[in-house]
Design a protein around this motif. Structure first.
Motif, PDB file in Angstrom:
ATOM      1  N   SER A  61      -4.538  -7.491 -11.199  1.00 36.52           N
ATOM      2  CA  SER A  61      -3.819  -6.786 -10.111  1.00 36.52           C
ATOM      3  C   SER A  61      -2.656  -7.625  -9.727  1.00 36.52           C
ATOM      4  O   SER A  61      -2.507  -8.936  -9.749  1.00 36.52           O
ATOM      5  CB  SER A  61      -4.707  -6.259  -9.037  1.00 36.52           C
ATOM      6  OG  SER A  61      -4.972  -7.509  -8.035  1.00 36.52           O
ATOM      7  N   ARG A  62      -1.617  -6.889  -8.863  1.00 33.07           N
ATOM      8  CA  ARG A  62      -0.697  -7.845  -8.127  1.00 33.07           C
ATOM      9  C   ARG A  62      -1.184  -8.267  -7.037  1.00 33.07           C
ATOM     10  O   ARG A  62      -2.337  -7.760  -6.601  1.00 33.07           O
ATOM     11  CB  ARG A  62       0.452  -6.491  -7.630  1.00 33.07           C
ATOM     12  CG  ARG A  62       1.301  -6.008  -9.035  1.00 33.07           C
ATOM     13  CD  ARG A  62       2.113  -4.555  -8.420  1.00 33.07           C
ATOM     14  NE  ARG A  62       3.085  -5.063  -7.511  1.00 33.07           N
ATOM     15  CZ  ARG A  62       4.012  -4.029  -6.658  1.00 33.07           C
ATOM     16  NH1 ARG A  62       3.656  -2.858  -7.533  1.00 33.07           N
ATOM     17  NH2 ARG A  62       4.921  -4.405  -6.054  1.00 33.07           N
ATOM     18  N   ASP A  69      -9.041  -7.502  -4.270  1.00 32.63           N
ATOM     19  CA  ASP A  69     -10.170  -7.060  -3.313  1.00 32.63           C
ATOM     20  C   ASP A  69     -10.491  -5.876  -3.230  1.00 32.63           C
ATOM     21  O   ASP A  69     -11.756  -5.336  -3.547  1.00 32.63           O
ATOM     22  CB  ASP A  69     -10.140  -7.745  -2.035  1.00 32.63           C
ATOM     23  CG  ASP A  69     -10.090  -9.279  -1.907  1.00 32.63           C
ATOM     24  OD1 ASP A  69     -10.348  -9.977  -3.072  1.00 32.63           O
ATOM     25  OD2 ASP A  69      -9.539  -9.863  -1.002  1.00 32.63           O
ATOM     26  N   ASP A  70      -9.518  -4.949  -3.069  1.00 32.51           N
ATOM     27  CA  ASP A  70      -9.719  -3.384  -3.105  1.00 32.51           C
ATOM     28  C   ASP A  70     -10.191  -2.656  -4.545  1.00 32.51           C
ATOM     29  O   ASP A  70     -11.405  -2.175  -4.627  1.00 32.51           O
ATOM     30  CB  ASP A  70      -8.657  -2.610  -2.611  1.00 32.51           C
ATOM     31  CG  ASP A  70      -8.498  -2.735  -1.316  1.00 32.51           C
ATOM     32  OD1 ASP A  70      -9.098  -3.357  -0.534  1.00 32.51           O
ATOM     33  OD2 ASP A  70      -6.983  -2.528  -0.922  1.00 32.51           O
ATOM     34  N   PRO A 114       0.984  -1.260   0.059  1.00 31.54           N
ATOM     35  CA  PRO A 114       0.117   0.143   0.047  1.00 31.54           C
ATOM     36  C   PRO A 114       0.942   1.162   0.077  1.00 31.54           C
ATOM     37  O   PRO A 114       2.051   1.489   0.686  1.00 31.54           O
ATOM     38  CB  PRO A 114      -0.807  -0.095   1.387  1.00 31.54           C
ATOM     39  CG  PRO A 114      -0.896  -1.617   1.560  1.00 31.54           C
ATOM     40  CD  PRO A 114       0.496  -2.070   1.020  1.00 31.54           C
ATOM     41  N   ALA A 115       0.347   2.133  -0.843  1.00 30.62           N
ATOM     42  CA  ALA A 115       1.081   3.463  -0.858  1.00 30.62           C
ATOM     43  C   ALA A 115       0.180   4.477  -0.508  1.00 30.62           C
ATOM     44  O   ALA A 115      -1.102   4.478  -0.488  1.00 30.62           O
ATOM     45  CB  ALA A 115       1.506   3.724  -2.362  1.00 30.62           C
ATOM     46  N   ALA A 116       0.817   5.599   0.171  1.00 30.41           N
ATOM     47  CA  ALA A 116      -0.015   6.748   0.680  1.00 30.41           C
ATOM     48  C   ALA A 116      -0.808   7.327  -0.287  1.00 30.41           C
ATOM     49  O   ALA A 116      -2.189   7.508   0.169  1.00 30.41           O
ATOM     50  CB  ALA A 116       1.038   7.793   1.219  1.00 30.41           C
ATOM     51  N   ILE A 118       3.261  -1.473 -12.685  1.00 31.46           N
ATOM     52  CA  ILE A 118       2.131  -0.764 -12.390  1.00 31.46           C
ATOM     53  C   ILE A 118       1.333  -1.946 -11.402  1.00 31.46           C
ATOM     54  O   ILE A 118       1.687  -2.985 -11.188  1.00 31.46           O
ATOM     55  CB  ILE A 118       1.300  -0.603 -13.521  1.00 31.46           C
ATOM     56  CG1 ILE A 118       0.767  -1.915 -14.263  1.00 31.46           C
ATOM     57  CG2 ILE A 118       1.773   0.574 -14.272  1.00 31.46           C
ATOM     58  CD1 ILE A 118      -0.143  -1.476 -15.487  1.00 31.46           C
ATOM     59  N   ASP A 119       0.254  -1.394 -10.515  1.00 28.38           N
ATOM     60  CA  ASP A 119      -0.230  -2.249  -9.583  1.00 28.38           C
ATOM     61  C   ASP A 119      -1.787  -2.723 -10.169  1.00 28.38           C
ATOM     62  O   ASP A 119      -1.913  -4.011  -9.412  1.00 28.38           O
ATOM     63  CB  ASP A 119      -0.871  -1.197  -8.445  1.00 28.38           C
ATOM     64  CG  ASP A 119       0.444  -0.694  -7.818  1.00 28.38           C
ATOM     65  OD1 ASP A 119       1.498  -1.341  -7.743  1.00 28.38           O
ATOM     66  OD2 ASP A 119       0.511   0.694  -7.628  1.00 28.38           O
ATOM     67  N   GLY A 120      -2.379  -2.375 -10.983  1.00 25.78           N
ATOM     68  CA  GLY A 120      -3.482  -3.396 -11.549  1.00 25.78           C
ATOM     69  C   GLY A 120      -4.032  -2.545 -12.864  1.00 25.78           C
ATOM     70  O   GLY A 120      -3.415  -1.733 -13.312  1.00 25.78           O
ATOM     71  N   ILE A 121      -4.809  -3.186 -13.543  1.00 29.57           N
ATOM     72  CA  ILE A 121      -5.528  -2.885 -14.744  1.00 29.57           C
ATOM     73  C   ILE A 121      -7.101  -3.152 -14.634  1.00 29.57           C
ATOM     74  O   ILE A 121      -7.538  -4.117 -13.859  1.00 29.57           O
ATOM     75  CB  ILE A 121      -5.072  -3.687 -16.056  1.00 29.57           C
ATOM     76  CG1 ILE A 121      -3.555  -3.728 -16.139  1.00 29.57           C
ATOM     77  CG2 ILE A 121      -5.804  -3.328 -17.362  1.00 29.57           C
ATOM     78  CD1 ILE A 121      -2.954  -4.867 -17.314  1.00 29.57           C
ATOM     79  N   ILE A 122      -7.857  -2.078 -15.000  1.00 33.53           N
ATOM     80  CA  ILE A 122      -9.211  -2.320 -15.127  1.00 33.53           C
ATOM     81  C   ILE A 122      -9.493  -2.289 -16.706  1.00 33.53           C
ATOM     82  O   ILE A 122      -9.271  -1.192 -17.574  1.00 33.53           O
ATOM     83  CB  ILE A 122     -10.209  -1.039 -14.509  1.00 33.53           C
ATOM     84  CG1 ILE A 122      -9.535  -1.012 -13.190  1.00 33.53           C
ATOM     85  CG2 ILE A 122     -11.539  -1.548 -14.798  1.00 33.53           C
ATOM     86  CD1 ILE A 122      -9.831  -2.256 -12.174  1.00 33.53           C
TER      87      ILE A 122
END
Length: 273
Positions: free
Chosen positions: A255-256, A261-262, A152-154, A206-210
């Motif tokens: 996602s990674r 879930d988020d 998690p990043a700020a 990157i962290d995810g794709i939609i």
């Protein structure tokens, strides 16, 4: 063609073909690119798309004459009803090339009964290639590829947005999803080259794709590489998603590990509004 040796042979054919097409594209982007409109959704096709696809089709169908093919520009070719189908995107990022942006890729996937078994993505600008065989992991230029878990990043994750050409302006679902991503993500990338988004996810850049209402040709190869590297991919409702070759307009969340879930909660919340 069922053995590991056969799939390794197919990988070598696909990698060699993708890299040959990449050389063609690299040389072509340095000259005059002929650009023409394609379809009713603002898409374009260039002389480079057609030349690269011709090369790829010749390589694949010469090596595997009994296989079927779904190609970006030529449609369905080869042996109808074949157990094995190649999916070919000769120039993923055509709109980038059309405006002089060096952000594009070549993609191939080999599917068995509609399920991706082999994926190859080549980036001509850097000369790098990524590939994967189902159940055997993903490979990058430096060897085995592993997607690191999300930390998690700020200011939130870095996400990519992919939508199909059939999505119209004013589409309520697309608008709600993009607004949600802009609100919760640190950055939202719209690369116009989905295959590069998949390998960025596989690498952990990157962290995810939609993906919303996405097409077929730039989906199975990249998805398999990301998944074999350790990324997670589901439909919007959280059920398994495996890049079907039938129909159009596919929705997914990728996602990674540690972020899925988020993202599913974000997507579900925006769709219900």
């Amino acid at each position: 063609m069922t053995s590991e040796t056969d799939l390794e042979h197919a990988r070598r054919i696909a990698v060699d073909a993708a890299e040959a097409a990449g050389l063609l594209l690299s040389a072509g982007t340095g000259g005059i690119v002929e650009i023409n409109s394609k379809g009713d959704h603002g898409d374009v096709v260039t002389n480079l798309d057609l030349a690269a696809e011709k090369l790829l089709l010749e390589r694949v169908l010469t090596a595997f004459p009994g296989h079927a093919v779904i190609a970006e520009e030529s449609g369905r070719l080869g042996e109808p009803g074949s157990e094995w189908t190649w999916v070919i995107d000769p120039l993923d990022g055509t709109n980038n090339v059309a405006i002089g942006l060096p952000l594009y890729a070549v993609g191939l996937a080999l599917c068995r009964d509609g399920r991706p078994e082999l994926g190859v993505v080549h980036e001509p600008v850097t000369g790098r290639t990524w590939s994967a065989i189902r159940g055997r992991g993903a490979l990058g230029p430096g060897g085995p590829l592993t997607t690191p878990p999300y930390r998690p990043a700020a200011h939130g994750p870095v996400l990519a947005w992919i939508q199909g050409y059939g999505v119209r302006r004013g589409d309520a679902v697309a608008g709600a999803l993009k607004a949600g991503l802009d609100e919760h993500a640190r950055r939202v990338l719209r690369l116009w080259a989905p295959l590069l988004a998949w390998v960025m996810l596989a690498r952990g850049d990157i962290d995810g794709i939609i993906g919303y209402r996405t097409g077929i040709v730039d989906l199975p190869g990249g998805l398999l590489i990301a998944r074999e590297a350790g990324a997670l991919v589901t439909a919007f409702d959280g059920t398994p998603f495996d890049a079907p070759l039938s129909g159009d307009g596919h929705d997914f969340v990728a996602s990674r590990p540690g972020l899925l879930d988020d993202l599913l909660e974000l997507v579900g919340d925006r769709i219900r509004r």
